[in-house]
Design a protein around this motif. Structure first.
Motif, PDB file in Angstrom:
ATOM      1  N   CYS A  31      -2.828   6.169 -15.752  1.00  0.00           N
ATOM      2  CA  CYS A  31      -2.553   7.448 -15.097  1.00  0.00           C
ATOM      3  C   CYS A  31      -1.422   8.193 -15.804  1.00  0.00           C
ATOM      4  O   CYS A  31      -1.520   9.394 -16.069  1.00  0.00           O
ATOM      5  CB  CYS A  31      -2.212   7.224 -13.630  1.00  0.00           C
ATOM      6  SG  CYS A  31      -2.215   8.719 -12.631  1.00  0.00           S
TER       7      CYS A  31
ATOM      8  N   GLY B 287       0.470   5.467  -2.372  1.00  0.00           N
ATOM      9  CA  GLY B 287      -0.058   6.733  -1.875  1.00  0.00           C
ATOM     10  C   GLY B 287       0.889   7.430  -0.909  1.00  0.00           C
ATOM     11  O   GLY B 287       1.176   8.621  -1.058  1.00  0.00           O
TER      12      GLY B 287
ATOM     13  N   TRP C 198      -2.037   8.663  -5.292  1.00  0.00           N
ATOM     14  CA  TRP C 198      -3.261   7.932  -4.958  1.00  0.00           C
ATOM     15  C   TRP C 198      -4.016   7.524  -6.222  1.00  0.00           C
ATOM     16  O   TRP C 198      -4.554   6.410  -6.296  1.00  0.00           O
ATOM     17  CB  TRP C 198      -4.156   8.792  -4.067  1.00  0.00           C
ATOM     18  CG  TRP C 198      -3.539   9.089  -2.737  1.00  0.00           C
ATOM     19  CD1 TRP C 198      -2.968  10.255  -2.321  1.00  0.00           C
ATOM     20  CD2 TRP C 198      -3.404   8.186  -1.630  1.00  0.00           C
ATOM     21  NE1 TRP C 198      -2.484  10.145  -1.042  1.00  0.00           N
ATOM     22  CE2 TRP C 198      -2.739   8.897  -0.589  1.00  0.00           C
ATOM     23  CE3 TRP C 198      -3.776   6.858  -1.427  1.00  0.00           C
ATOM     24  CZ2 TRP C 198      -2.443   8.306   0.636  1.00  0.00           C
ATOM     25  CZ3 TRP C 198      -3.480   6.274  -0.187  1.00  0.00           C
ATOM     26  CH2 TRP C 198      -2.824   6.998   0.816  1.00  0.00           C
ATOM     27  N   LEU C 199      -4.034   8.385  -7.242  1.00  0.00           N
ATOM     28  CA  LEU C 199      -4.721   8.034  -8.484  1.00  0.00           C
ATOM     29  C   LEU C 199      -4.052   6.850  -9.167  1.00  0.00           C
ATOM     30  O   LEU C 199      -4.731   5.983  -9.728  1.00  0.00           O
ATOM     31  CB  LEU C 199      -4.737   9.240  -9.431  1.00  0.00           C
ATOM     32  CG  LEU C 199      -5.655  10.399  -9.051  1.00  0.00           C
ATOM     33  CD1 LEU C 199      -5.535  11.529 -10.064  1.00  0.00           C
ATOM     34  CD2 LEU C 199      -7.106   9.928  -8.955  1.00  0.00           C
TER      35      LEU C 199
ATOM     36  N   ALA D  62       0.824  -1.209   0.000  1.00  0.00           N
ATOM     37  CA  ALA D  62       0.000   0.000   0.000  1.00  0.00           C
ATOM     38  C   ALA D  62       0.860   1.261   0.000  1.00  0.00           C
ATOM     39  O   ALA D  62       0.414   2.327   0.426  1.00  0.00           O
ATOM     40  CB  ALA D  62      -0.917   0.001   1.219  1.00  0.00           C
TER      41      ALA D  62
ATOM     42  N   ALA E   2      -2.632   4.411  -7.740  1.00  0.00           N
ATOM     43  CA  ALA E   2      -3.023   3.195  -7.024  1.00  0.00           C
ATOM     44  C   ALA E   2      -4.434   2.760  -7.394  1.00  0.00           C
ATOM     45  O   ALA E   2      -4.736   1.557  -7.389  1.00  0.00           O
ATOM     46  CB  ALA E   2      -2.923   3.427  -5.524  1.00  0.00           C
ATOM     47  N   ARG E   3      -5.289   3.707  -7.744  1.00  0.00           N
ATOM     48  CA  ARG E   3      -6.685   3.384  -8.007  1.00  0.00           C
ATOM     49  C   ARG E   3      -6.975   3.166  -9.483  1.00  0.00           C
ATOM     50  O   ARG E   3      -7.751   2.283  -9.841  1.00  0.00           O
ATOM     51  CB  ARG E   3      -7.583   4.493  -7.450  1.00  0.00           C
ATOM     52  CG  ARG E   3      -7.691   4.416  -5.933  1.00  0.00           C
ATOM     53  CD  ARG E   3      -8.016   5.748  -5.292  1.00  0.00           C
ATOM     54  NE  ARG E   3      -8.175   5.599  -3.848  1.00  0.00           N
ATOM     55  CZ  ARG E   3      -7.165   5.436  -3.000  1.00  0.00           C
ATOM     56  NH1 ARG E   3      -5.927   5.400  -3.445  1.00  0.00           N
ATOM     57  NH2 ARG E   3      -7.390   5.296  -1.708  1.00  0.00           N
ATOM     58  N   LEU E   4      -6.360   3.952 -10.347  1.00  0.00           N
ATOM     59  CA  LEU E   4      -6.617   3.842 -11.783  1.00  0.00           C
ATOM     60  C   LEU E   4      -5.640   2.921 -12.489  1.00  0.00           C
ATOM     61  O   LEU E   4      -5.911   2.446 -13.588  1.00  0.00           O
ATOM     62  CB  LEU E   4      -6.553   5.226 -12.437  1.00  0.00           C
ATOM     63  CG  LEU E   4      -7.508   6.293 -11.902  1.00  0.00           C
ATOM     64  CD1 LEU E   4      -7.309   7.610 -12.654  1.00  0.00           C
ATOM     65  CD2 LEU E   4      -8.945   5.821 -12.004  1.00  0.00           C
TER      66      LEU E   4
END
Length: 400
Positions: free
Chosen positions: A284, A146, A274-275, A143, A277-279
Protein backbone atom coordinates in the motif's frame (compact mmCIF):
# COMPACT_ATOMS: atom_id res chain seq x y z
CA UNK A 1 -12.75 -11.74 17.40
CA UNK A 2 -10.50 -9.21 19.05
CA UNK A 3 -9.90 -10.37 22.62
CA UNK A 4 -9.85 -6.82 23.97
CA UNK A 5 -13.57 -6.29 23.50
CA UNK A 6 -16.81 -8.14 22.89
CA UNK A 7 -19.24 -6.93 20.30
CA UNK A 8 -21.90 -9.62 20.59
CA UNK A 9 -24.22 -7.41 22.64
CA UNK A 10 -23.43 -8.99 26.01
CA UNK A 11 -21.71 -7.41 28.99
CA UNK A 12 -18.10 -8.44 29.44
CA UNK A 13 -17.00 -10.06 32.64
CA UNK A 14 -14.79 -7.09 33.51
CA UNK A 15 -17.74 -4.69 33.32
CA UNK A 16 -16.78 -2.98 30.07
CA UNK A 17 -19.84 -2.14 27.99
CA UNK A 18 -20.16 -3.90 24.61
CA UNK A 19 -20.39 -0.56 22.79
CA UNK A 20 -17.06 0.58 24.28
CA UNK A 21 -15.13 0.31 20.98
CA UNK A 22 -17.60 2.51 19.10
CA UNK A 23 -17.73 5.03 21.94
CA UNK A 24 -13.94 5.05 22.17
CA UNK A 25 -13.59 5.66 18.44
CA UNK A 26 -16.29 8.34 18.49
CA UNK A 27 -14.68 10.17 21.39
CA UNK A 28 -11.21 9.92 19.86
CA UNK A 29 -12.51 11.30 16.55
CA UNK A 30 -14.24 14.17 18.35
CA UNK A 31 -11.04 15.07 20.22
CA UNK A 32 -8.96 14.82 17.03
CA UNK A 33 -11.33 17.04 15.06
CA UNK A 34 -11.28 19.72 17.77
CA UNK A 35 -7.54 19.79 18.36
CA UNK A 36 -6.60 19.69 14.67
CA UNK A 37 -9.21 22.38 14.07
CA UNK A 38 -7.61 24.49 16.80
CA UNK A 39 -4.23 24.06 15.11
CA UNK A 40 -5.34 25.15 11.65
CA UNK A 41 -7.68 27.99 12.61
CA UNK A 42 -4.58 29.89 13.76
CA UNK A 43 -3.74 30.49 10.09
CA UNK A 44 -6.93 32.55 9.77
CA UNK A 45 -6.02 34.65 12.81
CA UNK A 46 -2.41 35.39 11.79
CA UNK A 47 -3.27 38.30 9.44
CA UNK A 48 -5.48 39.84 12.15
CA UNK A 49 -2.66 39.61 14.69
CA UNK A 50 -0.23 41.03 12.17
CA UNK A 51 -2.39 44.14 11.76
CA UNK A 52 -3.10 44.61 15.47
CA UNK A 53 0.40 44.04 16.85
CA UNK A 54 2.45 45.31 13.89
CA UNK A 55 4.27 42.01 13.38
CA UNK A 56 6.37 40.97 10.41
CA UNK A 57 6.38 37.53 8.88
CA UNK A 58 9.13 36.38 11.24
CA UNK A 59 7.02 37.51 14.19
CA UNK A 60 4.02 35.63 12.86
CA UNK A 61 6.17 32.53 12.44
CA UNK A 62 7.19 32.83 16.08
CA UNK A 63 3.54 33.11 17.16
CA UNK A 64 2.63 29.98 15.24
CA UNK A 65 5.66 28.14 16.60
CA UNK A 66 4.65 28.91 20.18
CA UNK A 67 1.64 26.65 19.70
CA UNK A 68 3.11 24.20 17.18
CA UNK A 69 6.46 23.66 18.91
CA UNK A 70 4.81 23.31 22.32
CA UNK A 71 2.38 20.75 20.96
CA UNK A 72 5.11 18.79 19.17
CA UNK A 73 7.85 19.05 21.75
CA UNK A 74 5.67 17.94 24.66
CA UNK A 75 4.23 14.82 23.00
CA UNK A 76 6.44 12.39 24.91
CA UNK A 77 6.63 14.06 28.34
CA UNK A 78 2.93 14.88 28.26
CA UNK A 79 2.06 11.32 27.27
CA UNK A 80 4.21 9.96 30.09
CA UNK A 81 2.45 12.22 32.60
CA UNK A 82 -1.01 11.44 31.22
CA UNK A 83 -0.29 7.69 31.31
CA UNK A 84 -0.98 7.83 35.07
CA UNK A 85 -4.60 8.81 34.38
CA UNK A 86 -7.44 6.97 32.64
CA UNK A 87 -7.46 7.92 28.95
CA UNK A 88 -10.97 9.32 29.35
CA UNK A 89 -9.77 11.76 32.01
CA UNK A 90 -6.58 12.74 30.17
CA UNK A 91 -8.44 13.56 26.94
CA UNK A 92 -11.10 15.59 28.75
CA UNK A 93 -8.59 17.49 30.89
CA UNK A 94 -6.25 18.17 27.96
CA UNK A 95 -9.17 19.57 25.99
CA UNK A 96 -10.07 21.86 28.90
CA UNK A 97 -6.45 23.08 28.99
CA UNK A 98 -6.47 23.78 25.24
CA UNK A 99 -9.78 25.63 25.57
CA UNK A 100 -8.35 27.60 28.48
CA UNK A 101 -5.56 28.72 26.18
CA UNK A 102 -8.09 30.22 23.80
CA UNK A 103 -9.86 31.79 26.76
CA UNK A 104 -6.59 33.49 27.78
CA UNK A 105 -6.21 34.77 24.22
CA UNK A 106 -9.74 36.14 24.29
CA UNK A 107 -9.17 37.96 27.57
CA UNK A 108 -5.67 39.21 26.80
CA UNK A 109 -5.05 42.83 25.99
CA UNK A 110 -1.42 42.44 25.02
CA UNK A 111 0.93 40.45 22.84
CA UNK A 112 2.36 38.76 25.95
CA UNK A 113 -1.11 37.52 26.90
CA UNK A 114 -1.64 36.18 23.39
CA UNK A 115 1.68 34.33 23.57
CA UNK A 116 0.76 32.84 26.95
CA UNK A 117 -2.56 31.64 25.56
CA UNK A 118 -0.87 30.00 22.57
CA UNK A 119 1.57 28.14 24.82
CA UNK A 120 -1.25 26.97 27.11
CA UNK A 121 -3.31 25.77 24.13
CA UNK A 122 -0.25 23.92 22.80
CA UNK A 123 0.23 22.19 26.14
CA UNK A 124 -3.35 20.93 26.00
CA UNK A 125 -2.99 19.79 22.40
CA UNK A 126 0.17 17.79 23.14
CA UNK A 127 -1.73 15.00 24.90
CA UNK A 128 -4.46 14.32 22.35
CA UNK A 129 -2.60 12.49 19.58
CA UNK A 130 -0.82 9.77 21.58
CA UNK A 131 -3.64 9.20 24.08
CA UNK A 132 -6.50 9.14 21.56
CA UNK A 133 -4.52 6.89 19.20
CA UNK A 134 -3.80 4.52 22.08
CA UNK A 135 -7.49 4.51 23.00
CA UNK A 136 -8.46 3.37 19.50
CA UNK A 137 -5.64 0.81 19.39
CA UNK A 138 -6.73 -0.67 22.74
CA UNK A 139 -10.41 -0.68 21.81
CA UNK A 140 -9.93 -2.58 18.55
CA UNK A 141 -6.72 -4.53 19.19
CA UNK A 142 -5.51 -6.35 16.09
CA UNK A 143 -8.34 -4.85 14.03
CA UNK A 144 -7.34 -1.24 14.81
CA UNK A 145 -5.85 -0.29 11.45
CA UNK A 146 -9.16 0.70 9.86
CA UNK A 147 -10.50 2.56 12.91
CA UNK A 148 -7.19 4.44 13.17
CA UNK A 149 -7.74 5.53 9.58
CA UNK A 150 -11.16 6.90 10.57
CA UNK A 151 -9.57 8.67 13.54
CA UNK A 152 -7.01 10.19 11.17
CA UNK A 153 -9.79 11.28 8.81
CA UNK A 154 -11.62 13.03 11.66
CA UNK A 155 -8.68 15.37 12.11
CA UNK A 156 -9.07 16.55 8.52
CA UNK A 157 -12.74 17.29 9.16
CA UNK A 158 -11.68 19.61 11.98
CA UNK A 159 -9.08 21.24 9.74
CA UNK A 160 -11.77 21.92 7.16
CA UNK A 161 -14.51 23.08 9.54
CA UNK A 162 -12.79 25.30 12.10
CA UNK A 163 -10.84 27.68 9.80
CA UNK A 164 -13.93 28.28 7.65
CA UNK A 165 -16.07 28.91 10.74
CA UNK A 166 -13.53 31.35 12.19
CA UNK A 167 -13.21 33.17 8.87
CA UNK A 168 -16.99 33.65 8.73
CA UNK A 169 -17.16 34.79 12.35
CA UNK A 170 -14.39 37.33 11.79
CA UNK A 171 -16.67 39.01 9.28
CA UNK A 172 -19.07 39.79 12.13
CA UNK A 173 -16.97 39.88 15.31
CA UNK A 174 -13.54 40.97 16.51
CA UNK A 175 -10.96 38.24 16.95
CA UNK A 176 -11.13 38.14 20.77
CA UNK A 177 -14.85 37.24 20.92
CA UNK A 178 -14.17 34.64 18.22
CA UNK A 179 -11.38 33.15 20.35
CA UNK A 180 -13.81 33.12 23.27
CA UNK A 181 -16.35 31.21 21.20
CA UNK A 182 -13.67 28.68 20.24
CA UNK A 183 -12.88 28.27 23.94
CA UNK A 184 -16.57 27.59 24.57
CA UNK A 185 -16.59 24.96 21.83
CA UNK A 186 -13.59 23.30 23.45
CA UNK A 187 -15.28 23.19 26.85
CA UNK A 188 -18.40 21.67 25.25
CA UNK A 189 -16.25 19.01 23.58
CA UNK A 190 -14.50 18.26 26.89
CA UNK A 191 -17.89 17.67 28.49
CA UNK A 192 -18.95 15.48 25.57
CA UNK A 193 -15.76 13.43 25.93
CA UNK A 194 -16.46 12.88 29.61
CA UNK A 195 -19.94 11.64 28.72
CA UNK A 196 -19.13 9.62 25.58
CA UNK A 197 -15.88 7.86 26.40
CA UNK A 198 -16.30 4.59 28.31
CA UNK A 199 -15.54 4.67 32.02
CA UNK A 200 -14.15 1.15 32.22
CA UNK A 201 -10.60 0.34 31.23
CA UNK A 202 -10.07 -1.34 27.90
CA UNK A 203 -7.55 -4.15 27.90
CA UNK A 204 -4.65 -3.68 25.56
CA UNK A 205 -4.33 -6.04 22.63
CA UNK A 206 -2.27 -9.11 23.48
CA UNK A 207 1.41 -8.83 22.56
CA UNK A 208 2.15 -10.47 19.25
CA UNK A 209 4.82 -13.02 18.70
CA UNK A 210 8.09 -11.53 17.61
CA UNK A 211 7.25 -8.07 18.96
CA UNK A 212 10.18 -7.96 21.38
CA UNK A 213 12.90 -9.29 19.10
CA UNK A 214 13.54 -6.77 16.34
CA UNK A 215 10.90 -4.13 16.69
CA UNK A 216 13.36 -1.36 17.66
CA UNK A 217 14.92 -1.09 14.22
CA UNK A 218 11.56 -1.56 12.53
CA UNK A 219 9.97 1.23 14.55
CA UNK A 220 12.87 3.58 13.79
CA UNK A 221 12.34 2.83 10.10
CA UNK A 222 8.63 3.50 10.48
CA UNK A 223 9.30 6.89 12.09
CA UNK A 224 11.72 7.76 9.29
CA UNK A 225 9.11 6.85 6.69
CA UNK A 226 6.51 8.93 8.54
CA UNK A 227 8.83 11.94 8.72
CA UNK A 228 9.66 11.72 5.00
CA UNK A 229 5.99 11.28 4.08
CA UNK A 230 5.14 14.42 6.04
CA UNK A 231 8.04 16.26 4.39
CA UNK A 232 6.72 15.29 0.95
CA UNK A 233 3.28 16.63 1.82
CA UNK A 234 4.61 19.89 3.24
CA UNK A 235 6.89 20.50 0.27
CA UNK A 236 4.11 19.90 -2.23
CA UNK A 237 1.67 22.22 -0.45
CA UNK A 238 4.33 24.90 -0.08
CA UNK A 239 4.95 25.19 -3.82
CA UNK A 240 1.48 24.36 -5.17
CA UNK A 241 0.04 27.93 -4.98
CA UNK A 242 3.04 29.35 -6.83
CA UNK A 243 2.81 26.66 -9.49
CA UNK A 244 -0.87 27.45 -10.05
CA UNK A 245 -0.08 31.15 -10.30
CA UNK A 246 2.54 30.41 -12.95
CA UNK A 247 -0.10 28.48 -14.90
CA UNK A 248 -2.41 31.52 -14.86
CA UNK A 249 -4.41 30.73 -11.74
CA UNK A 250 -5.84 33.39 -9.43
CA UNK A 251 -6.34 33.52 -5.67
CA UNK A 252 -9.75 31.90 -6.14
CA UNK A 253 -8.12 29.16 -8.17
CA UNK A 254 -5.65 28.51 -5.38
CA UNK A 255 -8.44 28.27 -2.83
CA UNK A 256 -10.30 25.80 -5.03
CA UNK A 257 -7.13 23.81 -5.61
CA UNK A 258 -6.37 23.49 -1.92
CA UNK A 259 -9.98 22.45 -1.24
CA UNK A 260 -9.62 19.74 -3.91
CA UNK A 261 -6.36 18.49 -2.40
CA UNK A 262 -7.71 18.44 1.16
CA UNK A 263 -10.98 16.79 0.20
CA UNK A 264 -9.11 14.08 -1.66
CA UNK A 265 -6.74 13.78 1.29
CA UNK A 266 -9.54 13.35 3.79
CA UNK A 267 -11.03 10.58 1.66
CA UNK A 268 -7.59 9.01 1.29
CA UNK A 269 -7.03 8.93 5.04
CA UNK A 270 -10.30 7.09 5.55
CA UNK A 271 -9.77 4.64 2.70
CA UNK A 272 -6.05 3.88 2.91
CA UNK A 273 -6.29 2.65 6.49
CA UNK A 274 -8.66 -0.09 5.35
CA UNK A 275 -6.57 -0.80 2.23
CA UNK A 276 -3.47 -1.21 4.34
CA UNK A 277 -5.27 -3.85 6.40
CA UNK A 278 -6.33 -5.75 3.29
CA UNK A 279 -3.42 -5.30 0.88
CA UNK A 280 -0.64 -5.10 3.43
CA UNK A 281 1.39 -2.16 4.69
CA UNK A 282 4.34 -2.42 2.30
CA UNK A 283 2.39 -2.78 -0.99
CA UNK A 284 0.00 0.00 0.00
CA UNK A 285 2.76 2.48 0.92
CA UNK A 286 4.81 1.63 -2.16
CA UNK A 287 1.73 2.26 -4.33
CA UNK A 288 0.76 5.55 -2.67
CA UNK A 289 4.29 7.00 -2.61
CA UNK A 290 4.97 6.02 -6.23
CA UNK A 291 1.65 7.54 -7.28
CA UNK A 292 2.49 10.66 -5.25
CA UNK A 293 5.80 11.12 -7.05
CA UNK A 294 4.17 10.57 -10.44
CA UNK A 295 1.36 12.99 -9.59
CA UNK A 296 3.75 15.73 -8.47
CA UNK A 297 5.78 15.34 -11.67
CA UNK A 298 2.57 15.52 -13.72
CA UNK A 299 1.70 18.85 -12.08
CA UNK A 300 4.76 20.39 -13.67
CA UNK A 301 3.73 19.61 -17.25
CA UNK A 302 -0.08 19.72 -17.21
CA UNK A 303 -2.00 22.93 -18.03
CA UNK A 304 -4.21 24.51 -15.38
CA UNK A 305 -7.47 22.67 -16.15
CA UNK A 306 -6.08 19.11 -16.06
CA UNK A 307 -4.01 20.09 -13.01
CA UNK A 308 -7.20 20.88 -11.08
CA UNK A 309 -8.71 17.56 -12.18
CA UNK A 310 -5.63 15.71 -10.92
CA UNK A 311 -5.48 17.39 -7.51
CA UNK A 312 -8.12 15.28 -5.67
CA UNK A 313 -6.33 12.10 -6.75
CA UNK A 314 -2.99 13.57 -5.72
CA UNK A 315 -4.50 14.56 -2.37
CA UNK A 316 -5.75 11.01 -1.85
CA UNK A 317 -2.31 9.42 -2.19
CA UNK A 318 -0.44 12.39 -0.68
CA UNK A 319 -2.38 12.18 2.60
CA UNK A 320 -3.59 8.60 2.56
CA UNK A 321 -0.22 7.07 3.39
CA UNK A 322 -0.32 8.58 6.86
CA UNK A 323 -3.26 6.39 7.90
CA UNK A 324 -1.36 3.26 6.88
CA UNK A 325 1.67 4.39 8.89
CA UNK A 326 -0.35 5.36 11.99
CA UNK A 327 -2.06 1.99 11.89
CA UNK A 328 1.32 0.24 11.91
CA UNK A 329 2.57 1.89 15.10
CA UNK A 330 0.98 -0.74 17.42
CA UNK A 331 2.59 -3.54 15.40
CA UNK A 332 6.12 -2.19 15.83
CA UNK A 333 5.83 -0.47 19.21
CA UNK A 334 9.07 -1.16 21.13
CA UNK A 335 8.44 -3.49 24.07
CA UNK A 336 4.74 -3.30 23.27
CA UNK A 337 4.43 0.21 24.76
CA UNK A 338 1.89 1.52 22.27
CA UNK A 339 1.22 4.83 24.04
CA UNK A 340 4.89 5.81 24.11
CA UNK A 341 5.32 4.63 20.52
CA UNK A 342 2.51 6.91 19.35
CA UNK A 343 4.07 9.82 21.25
CA UNK A 344 7.44 9.21 19.59
CA UNK A 345 5.90 8.79 16.17
CA UNK A 346 3.87 12.00 16.41
CA UNK A 347 6.95 13.86 17.64
CA UNK A 348 8.81 12.74 14.52
CA UNK A 349 6.08 13.70 12.05
CA UNK A 350 5.24 17.00 13.75
CA UNK A 351 8.92 17.88 13.85
CA UNK A 352 9.23 17.07 10.17
CA UNK A 353 6.18 19.21 9.47
CA UNK A 354 7.89 22.14 11.14
CA UNK A 355 11.35 21.76 9.58
CA UNK A 356 10.57 20.50 6.07
CA UNK A 357 9.01 23.75 4.76
CA UNK A 358 12.15 25.63 5.82
CA UNK A 359 14.40 23.23 3.88
CA UNK A 360 12.18 23.13 0.80
CA UNK A 361 11.73 26.89 0.94
CA UNK A 362 15.50 27.45 0.94
CA UNK A 363 15.82 25.14 -2.06
CA UNK A 364 12.96 26.89 -3.85
CA UNK A 365 14.55 30.29 -3.26
CA UNK A 366 17.73 29.09 -4.93
CA UNK A 367 16.42 26.85 -7.70
CA UNK A 368 12.76 27.72 -8.28
CA UNK A 369 9.34 26.18 -7.77
CA UNK A 370 9.83 23.37 -10.27
CA UNK A 371 12.98 22.06 -8.60
CA UNK A 372 11.29 22.35 -5.22
CA UNK A 373 8.40 20.17 -6.40
CA UNK A 374 10.79 17.66 -7.95
CA UNK A 375 12.59 17.49 -4.61
CA UNK A 376 9.26 16.66 -2.95
CA UNK A 377 8.66 13.93 -5.56
CA UNK A 378 12.17 12.56 -4.95
CA UNK A 379 11.43 12.45 -1.21
CA UNK A 380 8.35 10.33 -1.92
CA UNK A 381 10.42 7.92 -4.03
CA UNK A 382 13.09 7.74 -1.31
CA UNK A 383 10.44 6.21 0.96
CA UNK A 384 10.02 3.14 -1.28
CA UNK A 385 13.33 1.36 -0.45
CA UNK A 386 12.88 2.22 3.21
CA UNK A 387 9.40 0.76 3.45
CA UNK A 388 10.56 -2.37 1.64
CA UNK A 389 12.93 -2.92 4.56
CA UNK A 390 9.89 -3.02 6.86
CA UNK A 391 8.77 -6.37 5.47
CA UNK A 392 10.92 -8.41 7.85
CA UNK A 393 10.01 -6.54 11.07
CA UNK A 394 6.33 -6.67 10.10
CA UNK A 395 6.54 -10.38 9.33
CA UNK A 396 8.15 -10.98 12.75
CA UNK A 397 5.29 -9.13 14.47
CA UNK A 398 2.62 -10.93 12.45
CA UNK A 399 3.86 -14.50 12.00
CA UNK A 400 1.84 -16.78 9.80
Amino acid sequence: MNQAVRLDGSMRGDGVRPDAPRRSLGGACLAHALHDGYTDLLYVLLPVWQAEFGLGYAGLAVLRSLYYATMGGLQMPADRLAARWPIRASLAVSTVVAAAGFCVMALSGSLAGLCAGLVLAGIGASIQHPRASLLVAQAYGGAARGPLGIYNFAGDLGKALFPVTVALLLGMLAWRPVAGLMAGVGLAVALALALVLPRGSLAAAPARAGRIGGEGRGFALLMTVGALDTATRMGTLLFLPFLLEAKGGTGTTTGLALALVFSGGAFGKAVCGWLGARLGVVPCVVATETATAAGIAALLVLPLGPTLVLLPVLGLVLNGTSSVLYGTVPDLAPRGDVGRAFAQFYTAVIGSGGLAPIAYGALGDRAGTGIGLLAAAATALAIVPLVLRLRRPLAACNPG
